[in-house]
Each structure stands twice: as C-alpha cells, then as structure tokens.
Design an enzyme around this catalytic site. Structure first.
Site, mmCIF file in Angstrom:
data_model
loop_
_atom_site.group_PDB
_atom_site.id
_atom_site.type_symbol
_atom_site.label_atom_id
_atom_site.label_comp_id
_atom_site.label_asym_id
_atom_site.label_seq_id
_atom_site.Cartn_x
_atom_site.Cartn_y
_atom_site.Cartn_z
ATOM 1 N N MET A 88 0.651 -1.290 -0.207
ATOM 2 C CA MET A 88 -0.046 0.009 0.076
ATOM 3 C C MET A 88 0.744 1.243 -0.209
ATOM 4 S SD MET A 88 -2.961 -0.909 -0.139
ATOM 5 C CE MET A 88 -4.110 0.593 0.378
ATOM 6 N N ARG A 89 1.994 1.180 0.063
ATOM 7 C CA ARG A 89 3.099 2.336 -0.054
ATOM 8 C C ARG A 89 2.916 3.227 -1.159
ATOM 9 N NH1 ARG A 89 7.508 0.290 1.500
ATOM 10 N NH2 ARG A 89 7.385 0.858 3.720
ATOM 11 N N ALA A 90 2.630 2.604 -2.424
ATOM 12 C CA ALA A 90 2.368 3.266 -3.593
ATOM 13 C C ALA A 90 1.353 4.188 -3.351
ATOM 14 C CB ALA A 90 2.351 2.459 -4.723
#
Length: 688
Positions: free
Chosen positions: A275-277
């Site tokens: 989910m970092r993107a």
C-alpha cells in the site's frame, strides 16, 4: 559553493526538477531516486536543492537537531523539556559515501570508556547529521548491504538505534532520502527501491543547441562561481518563496474521494505490491496541487503523481524495464473520473482496466523486460534459418523461462566484499573467535576482552568493582558471513549449440544463474566463443541486466573454438585479479564440451598454453587451456548442455581438466535437486 539550482533547467530535465521541488514542498513524499547515464547533472541537481530548503529551528547545542517545538524525549543530549534557547540554521544535505563504515553512518560508542567508566560516550553519525534534512547517496546501487539494512531500519522507524554489548543509544533520524545511480552498474535491492517515494529517469539531450548552452553555462560557472551564482540569485529567491508558499498552502489542499479512488484504481491496475504506492501517490498529488497554488487535487495531479511514484514499483526482477504504459494509465483515470463509479454497459473496449483481453504494458513482457530481440524465422523443418553467411551464423533465439538455480559457491573462506554466495570473513555474521583489532575497534568481543584484562587487575591497582581496561586488552570479534564473487560466464555459441530448443534452454539456464547472481550481490562477466574466435561480450560488472541484454541478442553458429574461449576467460580473470584481489572468481562454462576449432587462441598469461597452429589438436589445446584455471585455483562449474540418446561425456572431461564439477541443465534446477532428495528419501522409507 554548490551550483545554483536553475543551472539544471538548461538540461531539460523537467521531471527531475519537479520531483525535487515536490519533496521540498512536502518531505512526507519520501525522497526520490534519480536513474540515468553518467554525466547528466544528477548530482548537480540534488546538491543544489539544499539551498532552496527553508531554514530549520533547532535546540541550541543539541547535536541531534531537535525541534524546539517538539523535542525528542529520548534525545541523548536531552532532556529538552522545557526547551531552552533555539537557533535557526540552513537545512543540511549530508552525503553518505558508498564506502562508509557502519560506525560512520549510525555513530560510535567509546567502548573503552563504556566498559571502564560505565558512561555512554556517543559520537553521532551521519544519520544524526541528516535529521530534518537531506541524506544523499551517490551511486546508491553500490551501497553495501549492511548499510542498506541500517538505512531501511532508520527510514521505517524514523530513529536510529546503536547497540554495543548491552549499551544502547537511540535518537531521532527523519530525513529526506535522495539517491542517484547509473543502471549500468547494477540495480537496487527491492526493499530499498520501495523506500524512495519518487523516481525519475534522466538522459542527456540530443539537441545540439541545448548541449551548447549546457557547456556554456558550465564554463561560466567554472570561471566565476560567485558571479554565476549572483546572476541566478533572484530566480533562486523566487523559487524559495514559492516553496514556502506551497508549504503553507499544503494543509489546506483537499484530496477528494474521486481523486483518492483514481489513485487506488491506478495502483490496483498496475499491480504494485503493498500500500505504500497509494500513500506516496496521495501525498505527491497533494504536493502538486499546492505547488500549482490550488486547494483541490485534480486528475492531472493524480496522473503526474503516478508517472513519478509507480515506475520503480512495477519491477518484478532486475531484468524488467521500469516504466508505465501511459495509455493504460489514461484509460484507468478516465474510467474512474466521475462520481458514479459503476461500469458502463456499452463500453466496447475489452482492453480497459480489469478486462481479460488487455494488452500488457511494455514492461510486462516477461522477466527480461523489453522485447528487443526478434524471434528467428523458422524454415520448413522448424529450425531457425541461417543468415546465409559463410560462418553459418543464425539469428538469436529467445531464452526459455528462468528458474530457481542450484546454489553454486567457491570453496574455502574468502575476504571479499559482502554478499550472499561463498563463506568469508566479514564484519557481519556469526562470531567465530576473537583477535586484536587492526585499527579502530568495531565489534567488541566482550568475553575475550575481560579474559585478556583479568590477569592484570592486581598489577594495575584495581580497588573498586569495575575492571581496569587498557587498549591492549580490547579484542575484536572475528565473524564469518558471506561474500559476493565474480561469476564469469563462458558460453558456447557455436553451431553445435544452435538448435532452436537447445539454445533457448541454454539461455534460460544462464538467465537463471544471472538472477541468482543478482540476489547474491555478485559481479558478472560474459565471454562467448564461436566461429574462429572468442570475445568478451560484457566485461565484469555489477549490472546483471546488462548481461541479460547481451545474452538475449547473442547470435550462434560456426565452429567451436573452445580453447579460445577458455584463454579469453583466463585473461579476463587475470586482469580482474589485479583490480580487486580480494574478490574470488567462479567460472561457469556453458558448453557441450566439443572443440572443433582452435581459433586465434594463445595464452594471455604467458604460462605455456602456446599459440594455436593449424596442426594443433583442438581438444588437446582446450585441455591445456583448462589446466591454467586448475593451476590458479579458480573454482569452476561446467554446465553440460549435451543432449540426445548418445552422449560423449566431453563436458565431464573438461570439468576434470578445470578441477571443477559438471552439472547438467536439469541438475542446475534447485527444484530438481529438491525433488531428487525427496525421491531418495521416499525410496529409503519404503525400503525400511
């Protein structure tokens, strides 16, 4: 004096400038990675950014740059509550050299004082200096693994921990991580790659007028740096004011549900991990809106954020080319542009996001990245047609799918660069003993130190509970870990290897070994031989994707100058031994063992292989060349590519001459080895 930031505008690197400015507006974006060929002003642009950052307020006298408004409660120089006097200073840009030690990065404890006096005498490192500023790593892809691990920990937790034999120090370390790299010298570990918020690709302009202006400005700066900076002072001041204004506007920017849904849909459509993107895209789009002076995130902000935040997160292995399919991106944004997110029933395009018939993006073409090598035209018999030349050269064939390769290692214990292949004495790993330190003490062996000091306590007048420690008592922990090697591939590209299925399998095997070399932090080189001679297709390098590209376009055909290939490989290893004596080599011969042409072979080392003549038996000459490696103690593996019901066993004979081992293509597979072990264990249980 750093070069003024506007200097880079002339290079035409708009994405580079924009990404740097967005990080200045919102450090929460997470830094950036600049990829590009040498000489493209990557370092110039990054170093110039520090002059544009607003000044920071710090607690006076604090070596860890604590914020007076919210001081770190665990600061080693604290407590700062209530905070005392504060001072304002420019934001720092701290450079981390590729060859820095662990102590230089995280700081060092005075072990002697810690043991004798029980005090935490701590000298801060670069992470402390970079707190609330920029940490810049040039050639970040060449950074040693143990430093990468420390950077990952600090970036994830916003703090640095220093542990030395029960003595612990912690301090805040929140910084903007900026790295530059040349992809030709190797790729980054995926874990570190994902820590960079944005990435940009830079290349030198091919426009003569633009190149002329670059040279003109560079010469003007060299002649009069102060005068050159003064000419750009006004534009820099305007940029600085715009950054300050964007920072003030940033909290007021609204990221609506529609824009957030576009971000989530884009990340899902391009199948990025984790989910970092999504978070980085949201922060980048918000910073873009603030930079433009708006309080609402628009679709154009989301699109630009995707182009900066997703390309490096699309890579699945080092052979994938970074990038995005912009048509696919536009379709995704258009589909989720309205408030009503239901799908249209009359959409005739089966290639839209979520459709089963979509064409893959250019970087979805398999583990080797772009499809740059064309498939050969097949003749009536199904075999690739020759080019018609006298040498019988055939067009390149595609490599088979790579697989997990069997572990190959160099015997013995080395002292080379840290890696993951062969056993070595390293600064990191399991403790195997103790020794007197050579230079500064880095890893204390506490038991050995106490044992060395204990017999001298009465003579030293010890009267209290603490030991009287002298520098001669200190002992360095001897550790054993893993090193990276130089894996030199010597590939037979002659006519005997040119059958379509056979060469495809051979390339797939070499590709698998290249992936293994990437994961184990090796350098790789590629020597090929066919026709009348051998050539160095790729000198030793850390860039395994460069080796994969050369392998993909490798032509085949002609005779088999095995001796020439061996002697050329011997010459490559001899030169590399002079450049890097500590790095041990592993020779990987990929051949069926046939030798049908001597070629222009001669001993590069002058140790008696002799010059090939027309009357020299090729097999005998190849054997003499192979014995050079055995005499030098070079570890070697022969990948036997012979196939068919009748086998001559020539690859095994070559392995014996080299003093190494031979494996077949099937035995090279790690899963095949595991399956063989399970089969043997099953037969043993049944027999019992």
């Amino acid at each position: 004096m750093s070069t003024p930031f506007p200097f880079t505008a002339v290079v035409g690197q708009d994405d580079l400038r924009l990404a740097l400015l967005l990080n200045a507006v919102s450090p929460a974006v997470g830094g950036m990675l600049v990829r590009g060929e040498k000489g493209t002003a990557k370092s110039t642009a990054v170093r110039a950014l520090s002059a544009l950052l607003p000044a920071v307020d710090v607690v006076a006298g604090c070596r860890f740059s604590c914020d007076p408004a919210a001081p770190d409660p665990a600061c080693p120089d604290g407590p700062h509550n209530p905070p005392g006097a504060f001072e304002s200073r420019p934001a720092r840009m701290v450079e981390l050299p590729v060859g820095a030690s662990e102590d230089r990065l995280v700081g060092a404890l005075d072990i002697e004082r810690a043991l004798a006096e029980g005090v935490k005498a701590f000298e801060p490192g670069l992470l402390a200096d970079a707190h609330r500023g920029i940490l810049y790593v040039d050639e970040v892809n060449l950074l040693h693994d143990h430093l990468v691990d420390l950077l990952l920990d600090a970036a994830a937790m916003g703090a640095s921990y220093v542990e030395r034999e029960g003595v612990s120090v912690r301090h805040a370390a929140r910084f903007l991580l900026v790295g530059t790299m040349n992809p030709e010298e190797g790729e980054l570990r995926p874990q570190l790659l994902d820590r960079f918020g944005l990435t940009v690709e830079v290349a030198a302009s091919r426009e003569p007028d633009l190149r002329v202006e670059v040279v003109r400005r560079r010469l003007a700066y060299d002649d009069d740096p102060a005068g050159f900076a003064a000419r750009w002072a006004g534009e820099e001041a305007a940029l600085r004011q715009r950054i300050v204004a964007a920072r003030e506007l940033l909290p007021s920017v609204r990221l609506g549900d529609g824009a957030l849904r576009q971000i989530a849909a884009t990340c899902a459509a391009f199948e990025v991990d984790g989910m970092r993107a999504d978070i980085v895209m949201a922060r980048t789009a918000t910073a873009l809106a603030a930079w433009a002076g708006r309080t609402e995130v628009l679709a154009e902000d989301v699109r630009q954020a995707a182009l900066l935040a997703l390309p490096h997160r699309r890579r699945r292995n080092p052979f994938d080319a970074p990038g995005l399919d912009e048509d696919k991106l536009d379709r995704t944004l258009e589909e989720f542009s309205g408030e009503d997110e239901s799908e249209s029933d009359d959409d005739p395009d089966p290639d839209g996001p979520g459709g089963g018939g979509g064409q893959p993006a250019p970087d979805d073409g398999g583990p080797r990245g772009g499809d740059t090598a064309a498939r050969p035209e097949a003749g009536a018999d199904g075999e690739p047609q020759t080019s018609g030349g006298a040498s019988g050269e055939q067009a390149p064939v595609r490599a088979a799918e790579p697989f997990r390769a069997k572990m190959l290692s160099v015997p013995g214990i080395g002292e080379g660069a840290a890696g993951r292949r062969s056993r070595a004495r390293t600064e990191h790993g399991r403790t195997t003993g103790a020794r007197r330190p050579r230079g500064a003490l880095t890893k204390l062996h506490l038991a050995a130190t106490v044992q060395a000091a204990a017999p001298h306590q009465r003579a030293r007048g010890r009267s209290g509970p603490g030991l009287v420690i002298r520098r001669d008592d200190l002992r360095q922990a001897a550790r054993e870990g893993r090193e990276g090697n130089l894996v030199l591939f010597v590939v037979d590209a002659s006519g005997s290897m040119a059958a379509r299925q056979r060469m495809s399998a051979v390339k797939g095997a070499v590709l698998s070994l290249l992936l293994d070399a990437y994961q184990r932090r090796d350098k790789v080189g590629l020597v090929t031989f066919r026709g009348a001679a051998a050539e160095v297709a790729l000198p030793p390098t850390s860039s395994v994707d460069a080796a994969a590209a050369r392998l993909e376009s490798l032509p085949t055909g002609g005779r088999t100058p095995l001796a020439a290939g061996l002697l050329r490989a011997h010459d490559v290893l001899r030169v590399e031994r002079l450049r890097d004596p500590a790095r041990r080599a592993l020779l990987v011969m990929v051949t069926d063992g046939r030798a049908t042409g001597a070629g222009a072979a001669r001993s590069a080392s002058g140790r008696g292989a002799g010059r090939a003549t027309g009357g020299t038996e090729p097999v005998a000459l190849a054997g003499r060349a192979a014995r050079l490696f055995a005499a030098d103690g070079v570890a070697s593996v022969v990948v036997d590519c012979e196939s068919g019901p009748v086998r001559l066993g020539l690859a095994g004979q070559l392995a014996a001459e080299l003093g190494g081992t031979a494996v077949t293509l099937d035995e090279l597979r790690a899963d095949a080895i595991a399956g063989l072990v399970k089969d043997v264990q099953g037969r043993s249980r049944r027999a019992a």
